[in-house]
Design an enzyme around this catalytic site. Sequence first.
Site, PDB file in Angstrom:
ATOM      1  N   HIS A   1      28.303 -69.119   4.156  1.00 48.83           N
ATOM      2  CA  HIS A   1      29.477 -69.301   3.313  1.00 48.83           C
ATOM      3  C   HIS A   1      29.099 -69.551   1.847  1.00 48.83           C
ATOM      4  O   HIS A   1      29.639 -68.942   0.925  1.00 48.83           O
ATOM      5  CB  HIS A   1      30.317 -70.469   3.839  1.00 48.83           C
TER       6      HIS A   1
ATOM      7  N   GLU B   1      22.599 -35.657  10.257  1.00 50.95           N
ATOM      8  CA  GLU B   1      21.654 -36.716  10.604  1.00 50.95           C
ATOM      9  C   GLU B   1      20.609 -36.215  11.581  1.00 50.95           C
ATOM     10  O   GLU B   1      19.680 -36.927  11.942  1.00 50.95           O
ATOM     11  CB  GLU B   1      22.371 -37.880  11.293  1.00 50.95           C
TER      12      GLU B   1
ATOM     13  N   ASP C   1      19.201 -41.873   9.872  1.00 49.30           N
ATOM     14  CA  ASP C   1      18.908 -41.193  11.138  1.00 49.30           C
ATOM     15  C   ASP C   1      18.131 -39.896  10.920  1.00 49.30           C
ATOM     16  O   ASP C   1      17.242 -39.565  11.695  1.00 49.30           O
ATOM     17  CB  ASP C   1      20.209 -40.904  11.894  1.00 49.30           C
TER      18      ASP C   1
ATOM     19  N   CYS D   1      25.011 -40.600   2.513  1.00 51.92           N
ATOM     20  CA  CYS D   1      25.448 -41.989   2.713  1.00 51.92           C
ATOM     21  C   CYS D   1      24.378 -42.855   3.355  1.00 51.92           C
ATOM     22  O   CYS D   1      24.612 -44.010   3.662  1.00 51.92           O
ATOM     23  CB  CYS D   1      26.734 -42.032   3.525  1.00 51.92           C
TER      24      CYS D   1
HETATM   25  C1  PEP Z   1      22.585 -42.808   8.485  1.00 48.67           C
HETATM   26  O1  PEP Z   1      22.125 -42.554   9.593  1.00 48.67           O
HETATM   27  O2  PEP Z   1      21.988 -42.552   7.412  1.00 48.67           O
HETATM   28  C2  PEP Z   1      23.898 -43.444   8.361  1.00 48.67           C
HETATM   29  C3  PEP Z   1      24.505 -43.580   7.208  1.00 48.67           C
HETATM   30  O3  PEP Z   1      24.442 -43.930   9.508  1.00 48.67           O
HETATM   31  P1  PEP Z   1      24.024 -45.318  10.197  1.00 48.67           P
HETATM   32  O4  PEP Z   1      23.031 -45.990   9.285  1.00 48.67           O
HETATM   33  O5  PEP Z   1      25.288 -46.081  10.342  1.00 48.67           O
HETATM   34  O6  PEP Z   1      23.441 -44.846  11.466  1.00 48.67           O
HETATM   35 MG    MG Z   2      23.443 -42.636  11.348  1.00 48.42          MG
END
Ligand code: PEP
Ligand code: MG
Length: 568
Positions: free
Chosen positions: A186, A429, A453, A500
Amino acid sequence: MLKGIAASQGIAIAKVYKLEQPVVDVKQVASEPAQELAKLDAAFKKTVADIEKIKEVASKSLKEEELAIFDAHLMMANDPEFRGMIEEDINTNKDNAEYAAKMVGDNMVSMFEAMDDEYMKGRAADIRDVCFRLLCNLAGKEIPNLATLSEPVVIVAKDLTPSDTGSLNKKYAKGFATEVGGRTSHSAIMARSLEIPAIVGTTGILAAAKSGDEIILDAISGEVILDPTPEQIQEYTKKAEEYQKEKDALKAMKELPSVSTDGHKVLLVGNIGSVADVEGVLDNGGEGVGLFRTEFLYMKSENDFPDEDTQFAAYKQVLEGMNGKPVVIRTLDIGGDKKLKYYKFEDEMNPFLGVRAIRFCLMRKDVFRVQLRALLRASAFGHLCIMFPMIATVNEFTEAKGLYEEERAKLIAEGTKVGNDVEVGCMIEIPAAAVLADQLSKYADFFSIGTNDLIQYSMAADRMSQPVSYLYQPLNPSILRLVKMTIDGAHKNGKWCGMCGEMAGDELAAPVLLGLGLDEFSMSATSILRARKMINGLNYEEMKAMAAKAVELDRMEDVVALVKKSIQ
Ligand code: PEP
Ligand code: MG
């Protein structure tokens, strides 16, 4: 020098204020109930008045949502059930009020601490806080009030309660260091929100620090220096000024577009795990959400998959919060290491290579359809992009997209409003999908590369395994080639390509990704401004030439050297 976890960045130099909570020694004493009930009544009244006062002080520095914590405290202090349990013990067992209050309070704290849900666990701190105040009021002991500080100090404490952080006056509280806690405790969260430097989990600080001593808090490296030399004070004063300058420069980037010096525009967006994270993305100048990991909604649910209305409410809130900016929501990515309390996955030799993400959704279409309907209903409230995780083949993508189309048609037939501009994309991925990107892009509206991934599967190195973590090499030319194939594959059919995974927020990767033509970079909110500063200082044509060289190199180290040279 002591070391802890830098929970809220910054540097503070001031005198130590050691926050020592009163010790209430509670003993069980046979008592006269009428007298104890009167004492209890007075203590409850004072507790409520204290919390109201703290809330009033806090309202000058905290946001509406952060003040809600004091409403929760007030609710507890006014809760007839909580009070009733204490009164019952006084009446039936003739216990003294302190003993009855401590026993009931401790039981409640243990009950909440034992809960599986992280949010409920976190509430234990609030209950402890209110109970402690009640006990102090019963014992006639004063709790130190941080609102009364009158000179600049660095607070040193075992931990700070919500009442403590709520009472902090930024004018005098220059930072704090606590003995316990982690990045998500917190006090750490509040320090980030108040933007004051904080180091938590600083083992040994309570024994080592004395009120009035000089202290340097380097909440960038997590180091605490007690009794610094004049040279150290000079050195850190300079560091603090430089840090502040950099911070101001970054803040100035908040409203700017993300554009290279020669006019090439990209989007810098944020990764989120819950509705509450939207604010952080906006505060950090995010131009959208590039990944909403919806699995947390499913993992938080206690007894069953979250229903359509629960999901709809969450997706709608995120879309409305982002106010027309693009929001990429990923459909359920469960399995592998992500488990659910209410669903037992079959045991598999290699869960990361087994039934996870889209594979699970295509096997449990009933579960998948509920999410698609919730997403479609929410799409009327913003710019929604849906993406499917762990796609390996064109058939998987078209099957998932087919289910989406079916649910869309059903909702329209039912007269439910759905968005007209929903984009349906594909996460890249799995190396197979990267290699076939130019074909996949005929069917998908966009790609988002999940490098966490993609690297794990390309290197055949479990992302959770420490001994093989040296193979996590985002800048290895092999990975860059897969990224290039994916981006080129998307562009071939006029589609956009984002990223991402963690790589998107990596400062050394950014120049290469820009040069490879990545359109959207999605990262943790706190990385966005730094990334914008970097991208806005780069020349796209130069980075294009550099990236073309990078994919022809032999090793990660060669790429690192090339990038470093190109951004000097
Ligand atoms: C990834 O695999 O790069 C991704 C964004 O998904 P996660 O990290 O949630 O598996
Ligand atoms: Mg992933």
